[in-house]
Design a protein around this motif. Structure first.
Motif, mmCIF file in Angstrom:
data_model
loop_
_atom_site.group_PDB
_atom_site.id
_atom_site.type_symbol
_atom_site.label_atom_id
_atom_site.label_comp_id
_atom_site.label_asym_id
_atom_site.label_seq_id
_atom_site.Cartn_x
_atom_site.Cartn_y
_atom_site.Cartn_z
ATOM 1 N N VAL A 1 39.660 43.096 87.894
ATOM 2 C CA VAL A 1 38.552 42.879 86.955
ATOM 3 C C VAL A 1 38.463 44.058 85.987
ATOM 4 N N SER A 2 38.633 45.290 86.503
ATOM 5 C CA SER A 2 38.573 46.455 85.610
ATOM 6 C C SER A 2 39.757 46.460 84.650
ATOM 7 N N ASP A 3 40.917 46.013 85.124
ATOM 8 C CA ASP A 3 42.096 45.924 84.259
ATOM 9 C C ASP A 3 41.893 44.873 83.169
ATOM 10 N N THR A 4 41.182 43.800 83.515
ATOM 11 C CA THR A 4 40.836 42.787 82.513
ATOM 12 C C THR A 4 40.051 43.434 81.383
ATOM 13 N N PHE A 5 39.137 44.347 81.750
ATOM 14 C CA PHE A 5 38.339 45.025 80.728
ATOM 15 C C PHE A 5 39.234 45.893 79.844
ATOM 16 N N ILE A 6 40.196 46.590 80.441
ATOM 17 C CA ILE A 6 41.074 47.444 79.638
ATOM 18 C C ILE A 6 41.869 46.605 78.649
ATOM 19 N N PHE A 7 42.505 45.533 79.153
ATOM 20 C CA PHE A 7 43.332 44.718 78.263
ATOM 21 C C PHE A 7 42.486 44.037 77.198
ATOM 22 N N THR A 8 41.279 43.585 77.572
ATOM 23 C CA THR A 8 40.451 42.927 76.563
ATOM 24 C C THR A 8 39.992 43.929 75.512
ATOM 25 N N CYS A 9 39.725 45.167 75.908
ATOM 26 C CA CYS A 9 39.368 46.178 74.910
ATOM 27 C C CYS A 9 40.535 46.402 73.950
ATOM 28 N N PHE A 10 41.759 46.448 74.473
ATOM 29 C CA PHE A 10 42.927 46.583 73.599
ATOM 30 C C PHE A 10 43.019 45.395 72.641
ATOM 31 N N LEU A 11 42.865 44.191 73.193
ATOM 32 C CA LEU A 11 43.000 43.001 72.348
ATOM 33 C C LEU A 11 41.865 42.924 71.327
ATOM 34 N N THR A 12 40.674 43.389 71.721
ATOM 35 C CA THR A 12 39.568 43.394 70.766
ATOM 36 C C THR A 12 39.819 44.424 69.669
ATOM 37 N N GLY A 13 40.431 45.559 70.041
ATOM 38 C CA GLY A 13 40.821 46.541 69.037
ATOM 39 C C GLY A 13 41.819 45.938 68.055
ATOM 40 N N TYR A 14 42.747 45.173 68.596
ATOM 41 C CA TYR A 14 43.735 44.468 67.759
ATOM 42 C C TYR A 14 43.040 43.512 66.810
ATOM 43 N N LEU A 15 42.102 42.728 67.348
ATOM 44 C CA LEU A 15 41.327 41.795 66.524
ATOM 45 C C LEU A 15 40.637 42.533 65.390
ATOM 46 N N ASN A 16 40.041 43.692 65.740
ATOM 47 C CA ASN A 16 39.273 44.419 64.744
ATOM 48 C C ASN A 16 40.157 45.009 63.647
ATOM 49 N N VAL A 17 41.293 45.635 64.008
ATOM 50 C CA VAL A 17 42.130 46.199 62.937
ATOM 51 C C VAL A 17 42.774 45.094 62.103
ATOM 52 N N ARG A 18 43.067 43.972 62.749
ATOM 53 C CA ARG A 18 43.683 42.896 61.981
ATOM 54 C C ARG A 18 42.681 42.279 61.002
ATOM 55 N N LEU A 19 41.411 42.210 61.424
ATOM 56 C CA LEU A 19 40.384 41.675 60.533
ATOM 57 C C LEU A 19 40.081 42.629 59.386
ATOM 58 N N THR A 20 40.011 43.951 59.704
ATOM 59 C CA THR A 20 39.492 44.875 58.704
ATOM 60 C C THR A 20 40.539 45.318 57.698
ATOM 61 N N THR A 21 41.827 45.293 58.082
ATOM 62 C CA THR A 21 42.817 45.807 57.133
ATOM 63 C C THR A 21 42.916 44.879 55.922
ATOM 64 N N THR A 22 43.060 45.502 54.747
ATOM 65 C CA THR A 22 43.196 44.688 53.541
ATOM 66 C C THR A 22 44.656 44.537 53.149
ATOM 67 N N GLU A 23 45.529 45.220 53.922
ATOM 68 C CA GLU A 23 46.966 44.990 53.745
ATOM 69 C C GLU A 23 47.322 43.651 54.392
ATOM 70 N N PRO A 24 48.338 42.952 53.900
ATOM 71 C CA PRO A 24 48.704 41.695 54.560
ATOM 72 C C PRO A 24 49.289 41.949 55.946
ATOM 73 N N TRP A 25 48.976 41.044 56.890
ATOM 74 C CA TRP A 25 49.503 41.195 58.252
ATOM 75 C C TRP A 25 50.940 40.681 58.290
ATOM 76 N N PRO A 26 51.875 41.431 58.900
ATOM 77 C CA PRO A 26 53.280 40.969 58.923
ATOM 78 C C PRO A 26 53.429 39.591 59.567
ATOM 79 N N LEU A 27 54.415 38.840 59.119
ATOM 80 C CA LEU A 27 54.637 37.480 59.639
ATOM 81 C C LEU A 27 55.373 37.568 60.976
ATOM 82 N N GLN A 28 54.619 37.375 62.068
ATOM 83 C CA GLN A 28 55.234 37.568 63.392
ATOM 84 C C GLN A 28 56.435 36.668 63.627
ATOM 85 N N THR A 29 56.299 35.395 63.251
ATOM 86 C CA THR A 29 57.377 34.455 63.585
ATOM 87 C C THR A 29 58.707 34.879 62.973
#
Lengths: 225, 128
Positions: free
Chosen positions: A42-70
């Motif tokens: 459960v604590s590890d779930t919190f760590i990974f979700t914090c990382f993923l939420t950080g990812y969500l936040n930088v991806r939302l806030t950056t005004t540079e285009p996000w690279p095309l993953q595919t």
């Protein structure tokens, strides 16, 4: 030692919940190692979700285009560029290893030492091949595509930092899991749990399934969306 | 038997869930392979993701067979994370808006792809 989900004479559901917490006794009717593993997960779930939420936040806030993953994660096989093929193979390997781990837990409780050992060994080897493919993927990204944690040629610099951090942390979990599985598998082979009971195999299995679970989310958020 | 030996269940259910996870992963991959885009892509990927996560947790990790006291201990705390995700989405959208509005960043930029660097044809040089 071998407590289970059903306690003789105790009610199920909400009534059982009240009884488990209110009676003057141990609340969780599982071996202590299993309760501790769950609390860790459960604590590890919190760590990974914090990382993923950080990812969500930088991806939302950056005004540079996000690279095309595919396109970045495409691999050229037989002269054709196939999107995400390596990631698909890695996903299937991890699911296969989760299945073999579930079988190992089952054979452990059947006290089938030989099959439990073999299945845990298969699980660890699949985990090892996953880490190997991740090393290959990272090498390709760093050497061929020029992606760094601080910059990349395709778009937002944050792509590299969150990608390497999250997949690296997951890869570390897989590596740790492989070592953990090998240690437990070796003890199974030596008959260490014949007297103690095979709960430890289920506990190791919980950790391994969790690693697979995290990959389900990484696969969706980093590669597909 | 099961009251003596911990979480023990027929092998069949593991095989079924195993196959199901393969199928669901195949579906997620198909979403990308057939270039489903936009809202439908998000909907499908997230649906398959939660189905896979649910089956792994419920069956492989035996949560569906545990007593409610343990199940709630596992599933209730992560609800707090949904609030975190929600708040960070609102916050992120606001930050992005201020960057366009006050810093004059260009909202029409498009990302480059590897084929822009490896010359010409789509990924043909990527093999090395």
């Amino acid at each position: 030692m071998s407590e289970t989900a059903t306690i003789q004479g105790s009610p199920e559901g909400v009534e059982g919940l009240v009884e488990d917490w209110a009676s003057d006794k141990q609340t969780y009717n599982v071996p202590w190692g299993k309760a501790m593993m769950w609390i860790f997960l459960v604590s590890d779930t919190f760590i990974f979700t914090c990382f993923l939420t950080g990812y969500l936040n930088v991806r939302l806030t950056t005004t540079e285009p996000w690279p095309l993953q595919t396109e970045i994660f495409a691999l050229t096989l037989f002269g054709q560029s196939i999107p995400l093929v390596l990631i698909a193979i890695m996903t299937f390997i991890l699911i296969t290893s989760s299945g073999s781990m579930a079988l190992a837990v089952n054979f452990g409780y059947r006290r089938d030492k030989q099959k439990t050992f073999i299945l845990m060994l298969i699980t660890a080897l699949l985990g090892l091949s996953f880490v190997g493919m991740q090393a290959f993927e990272w090498t390709k990204l760093i050497v061929d595509e020029g992606i760094r944690p601080w910059s990349n040629p395709y778009g937002a610099a944050q792509f590299g930092s969150v990608f390497f951090m999250v997949t690296g942390f997951h890869g570390l979990h897989v590596t740790g899991g492989v070592i953990y599985l090998l240690v437990v598998a070796n003890k199974v082979r030596k008959g260490h749990y014949e007297k103690k009971g095979y709960e430890i195999v289920e506990i190791a299995g919980l950790y391994w399934h969790f690693v697979d679970l995290v990959w389900v989310f990484i696969f969706a958020f980093f590669y597909l969306l | 038997m099961s009251s003596e030996a911990g979480q023990q269940h027929p092998l069949g259910i593991y095989y079924k869930i195993w196959i199901l996870l393969f199928v669901l992963s195949g579906f997620s991959y198909a979403v990308d392979y057939f270039h489903v885009e936009g809202g439908l892509r998000w909907f499908l990927v997230i649906t398959f993701m939660f189905l896979k996560a649910g089956f792994i947790t419920a069956i492989f990790m035996h949560v569906v067979w545990e007593r409610l006291a343990l199940v709630l201990t596992i599933l209730v705390p992560p609800v707090a994370l949904l609030f975190l995700i929600g708040f960070m989405t609102i916050e992120g959208n606001y930050t992005e808006g201020t960057r366009y509005q006050y810093r004059g960043d260009d909202p029409t930029l498009t990302p480059l792809s590897p084929s822009d660097f490896h010359g010409g044809g789509h990924g043909e040089e990527a093999a090395h």
